[in-house]
Design an enzyme around this catalytic site. Structure first.
Site, mmCIF file in Angstrom:
data_model
loop_
_atom_site.group_PDB
_atom_site.id
_atom_site.type_symbol
_atom_site.label_atom_id
_atom_site.label_comp_id
_atom_site.label_asym_id
_atom_site.label_seq_id
_atom_site.Cartn_x
_atom_site.Cartn_y
_atom_site.Cartn_z
ATOM 1 C CD GLU A 140 55.335 130.541 30.796
ATOM 2 O OE1 GLU A 140 55.094 131.646 30.285
ATOM 3 O OE2 GLU A 140 56.244 130.368 31.644
ATOM 4 C CE LYS A 178 48.675 109.570 60.237
ATOM 5 N NZ LYS A 178 49.467 110.543 59.431
ATOM 6 C CE LYS A 230 43.949 119.005 53.377
ATOM 7 N NZ LYS A 230 45.405 118.809 53.244
ATOM 8 C CB SER A 271 61.265 139.161 31.159
ATOM 9 O OG SER A 271 59.917 138.988 31.584
ATOM 10 C CD GLU A 282 51.183 113.424 61.132
ATOM 11 O OE1 GLU A 282 51.297 112.273 60.660
ATOM 12 O OE2 GLU A 282 50.408 114.282 60.642
ATOM 13 C CB CYS A 316 47.281 113.667 60.605
ATOM 14 S SG CYS A 316 47.154 114.784 59.169
#
Length: 538
Positions: free
Chosen positions: A396, A108, A176, A286, A41, A144
Site C-alpha cells: 500500500e 576499520k 541475511k 479495523s 562493533e 564487520c
C-alpha cells in the site's frame, strides 16, 4: 585460550548504559574463566550513531568509558568497539584492553557506503592490519565489512595471525544469516584461520540486528551460533596447537521463515517503544488483516497490558468488521474501545459545506474519514502517552494507497516493509501459535471500507501480481521492459510504476518502521520527490 562472545542490545548514544552492559559481560567472562571477551562493533556508542559522530562531546564520553574499562584491571581481556578521533580523522575502531592497558587499537579498513550504510560520511578508512600476541596467541581484529572481502583476512594471515576476532553490527533482512554465514565461513576456510564473529542484537529506529554471533573453525565449519533476535553470552575454546575451536555449549535454536520475520517485527517494535520511553502502544483496529497482524505483533512484543485497540466505525463499516475487531482484541486480551467517527466526519463536512457545494463525492471524502480516525488516535496518544502504531503494509505504501495525516498518522509502522502477501502468511503463522485472527479476516477480500462495497482490487491489481511487480521495481531496480519480460501485463506494470514514482512525497512523511527486506523504504531506498525520470518511459 577461552574466548567469550558477548551479544548485547545497546542503545545508540547512551554511553553509560552501554558501558554497564559491557562491564556486566566482563564479569560473566571472568566467571567463565575466559581469557578474552569480544563485543560488537561500536559497542560503546551503539550502531549506527549517525550524526552523533559529529559531536565533540561524544568522544569525551567515549574516552571516559574506555578509561573506566581499563581501570577495572580485569583478568579478562576485552575487545571493545568504539569511535575514535585522531587529529582531523574519525575512525571506526576496536581496542584490546587488558589489566589497565590498551594492547592494540585497530581501525576499520573497509567502510560500507551502500544500502543502509553511510560510513564514509563519518569515518576515515585505515590500511594497517596489526597483529598482537596475547598469551601466546597472535590475534588480529577485523571489523564487520573487513570480513566480507578477501584481502583484509588474507593480510592478517600473512602477518602471522592465529585467529581473527571480529566485532560486527550487521543489520537483518530476511535470509541475511545464511548469506552472512557463507561469507564468514569462506574467510576462515580460505586462510585456514578460525574466526570469532560477534554481532550486535536489538533494534535501532528502522534497523533490526539479529545477533547470531558465530564461531568458525579454520576449515570454515560453523562451530557455534548464538541466539537469534535476543541477547546471548557464550564461550568457545581455541586449541592453538591443533588450530581448532571447541564450543562449550549447544547452538541456540534458529528461527525459520515466517517465525523469523515475526521475531524481527517483535524486536523492532519492542525496542522502538521501550528505548524511546513510551509506556505502551495503541492502534486503530479495523477488522482487516493488516491491523489484526499489527495488533498481534504489538501484543506479543509489549505485553497485552501495554497495548490498546480502538475500532472507529463509519456508516460504510460492516458489522462483520466490528465483530472481527472485537474478537481479535478479546483473543489477545488487549483493551478495546469503539469510537464512532460519524459525528466527527459530519462536523467536518458541515464546516466545509459551502466550499464543497456542487462537487461530486470522490477520494476527498474518503480521506476525511481516514483523517478523522488519525485525529482520534493522536488525541488518545497525547493524553495517555502511548505511541500510535500505523498499520499500512509495504504494498500500500509503495503505490500510495494510504492517506497522509489519516491512516499514516502515527509514530511507528510495524508492517512498513512487509508486503501484503507476506501479511497473509504472517497471519496464518501466528494462528498456529494461538487463534487470534479470525479465519474470515484472512479469507475475505481486503477493503478500506471508505465507500460502499469497496474492495482493494477496485483500485489496485490483485496483490499477488502487485507484489511481484513491486519486488522487481522497488527491491531490484528493474526497468519496465524487464518487468514485462517476467510475464506481467505492460499496462499494469506502467500503472504500478507510475503510482510508486508519484507517491514518494507520502513515503517521505511516513512513520519509520521495521526493515525486513534487502530494500526497504526509508534510509535504504532514497529517491527524489521531484523527478521527471519516469516521464521518459511513457
Amino acid at each position: 585460550m577461552r574466548i567469550a562472545l558477548a551479544q548485547n542490545n545497546y542503545i545508540v548514544g547512551d554511553i553509560h548504559h552501554n558501558l554497564e552492559l559491557i562491564k556486566k559481560s566482563v564479569k560473566q567472562a571472568e566467571a567463565a574463566d575466559a581469557d578474552i571477551v569480544v563485543f560488537s562493533e561500536l559497542a560503546l556508542s551503539g550502531y549506527p550513531p549517525e550524526d552523533l559522530l559529529l559531536r565533540q562531546d561524544l568522544y569525551a564520553l567515549i574516552e571516559k568509558a574506555l578509561n573506566e574499562l581499563m581501570s577495572m584491571q580485569s583478568s579478562v581481556a576485552m575487545v571493545v568497539g568504539h569511535p575514535r578521533k585522531e587529529g582531523g580523522d574519525t575512525f571506526n575502531s576496536a581496542s584490546l584492553i587488558y589489566q589497565g592497558d590498551c594492547l592494540l587499537t585497530y581501525d576499520k579498513q573497509l567502510l560500507p557506503n551502500y544500502s543502509v550504510f553511510d560510513e564514509k560520511r563519518y569515518f576515515t578508512a585505515a590500511s594497517d592490519c596489526p597483529v598482537v600476541n596475547f598469551k601466546g596467541v597472535n590475534i588480529s581484529i577485523l571489523i564487520c565489512e573487513d570480513l566480507w572481502f578477501k584481502e583484509p583476512a588474507k593480510v592478517a594471515k600473512l602477518a602471522g595471525a592465529d585467529i581473527i576476532l571480529s566485532p560486527n553490527a550487521s543489520p537483518y533482512y530476511y535470509g541475511k544469516a545464511e548469506v552472512r554465514g557463507q561469507a564468514m565461513s569462506c574467510r576462515a576456510d580460505e586462510n585456514d584461520i578460525p574466526v570469532i564473529y560477534v554481532n550486535q542484537v536489538g533494534a535501532q529506529d528502522e534497523l533490526v540486528f539479529d545477533g547470531c554471533s558465530s564461531a568458525y573453525d579454520a576449515n570454515g565449519e560453523t562451530v557455534f551460533t548464538a541466539a537469534e533476535m535476543s541477547e546471548d553470552f557464550a564461550c568457545v575454546d581455541f586449541d592453538v596447537e591443533n588450530n581448532r575451536l571447541v564450543s562449550l555449549q549447544e547452538n541456540s535454536v534458529q528461527f525459520d521463515d515466517e517465525e523469523e520475520i515475526w521475531q524481527a517485527l517483535m524486536l523492532g517494535v519492542r525496542d522502538y517503544v521501550k528505548k524511546n520511553g513510551f509506556p505502551g502502544a495503541l492502534l486503530g483496529l479495523s477488522g482487516g488483516i493488516d491491523s489484526a497482524v499489527t495488533l498481534a505483533v504489538a501484543a506479543d512484543a509489549l505485553g497485552t497490558e501495554n497495548v490498546n485497540a480502538v475500532m472507529m466505525p463509519f456508516k460504510y463499516t460492516s458489522s462483520m468488521s466490528i465483530e472481527d475487531a472485537k474478537a481479535e482484541a478479546e483473543a489477545l486480551g488487549v483493551e478495546f474501545d469503539i469510537i464512532s467517527i460519524e459525528p466527527i466526519y459530519d462536523a467536518f463536512m458541515q464546516q466545509m459545506s459551502e466550499q464543497l457545494a456542487g462537487t461530486k463525492l470522490d477520494t476527498t471524502e474518503q480521506n476525511i474519514q481516514a483523517r478523522c480516525r488519525g485525529t482520534v488516535l493522536m488525541g488518545l496518544s497525547n493524553k495517555y502517552g502511548r505511541i500510535v502504531l500505523t498499520t499500512g503494509n509495504k504494498s500500500e505504501i509503495a503505490v500510495g494507497y494510504c492517506t497522509l495525516y489519516g491512516d499514516m498518522a502515527g509514530g511507528f509502522n510495524v508492517l512498513k516493509d512487509v508486503s501484503k502477501t507476506m501479511v497473509y502468511r504472517l497471519a496464518k503463522y501466528r494462528n498456529t501459535i494461538s487463534p487470534v485472527i479470525p479465519e474470515r479476516v484472512i479469507t475475505r477480500p481486503p477493503s478500506a471500507e471508505l465507500a460502499p462495497d469497496q474492495k482493494d482490487e477496485d483500485n489496485l491489481p490483485p496483490y499477488d501480481i502487485l507484489d511481484g511487480i513491486l519486488e522487481a521495481y522497488v527491491e531490484h531496480d528493474r526497468s519496465i521492459s524487464d518487468i514485462v519480460a517476467l510475464g506481467y501485463d505492460d499496462d499494469t506494470v506502467r500503472r504500478v510504476v507510475r503510482l510508486v514514482d508519484i507517491n514518494e512525497h507520502k513515503r517521505r512523511q511516513a512513520a519509520p518502521g521495521v526493515r525486513i527486506s534487502k530494500r526497504a523504504f526509508g534510509r535504504d531506498r532514497r529517491y527524489p520527490i521531484t523527478s521527471g525520470f519516469g516521464r521518459q518511459f511513457k
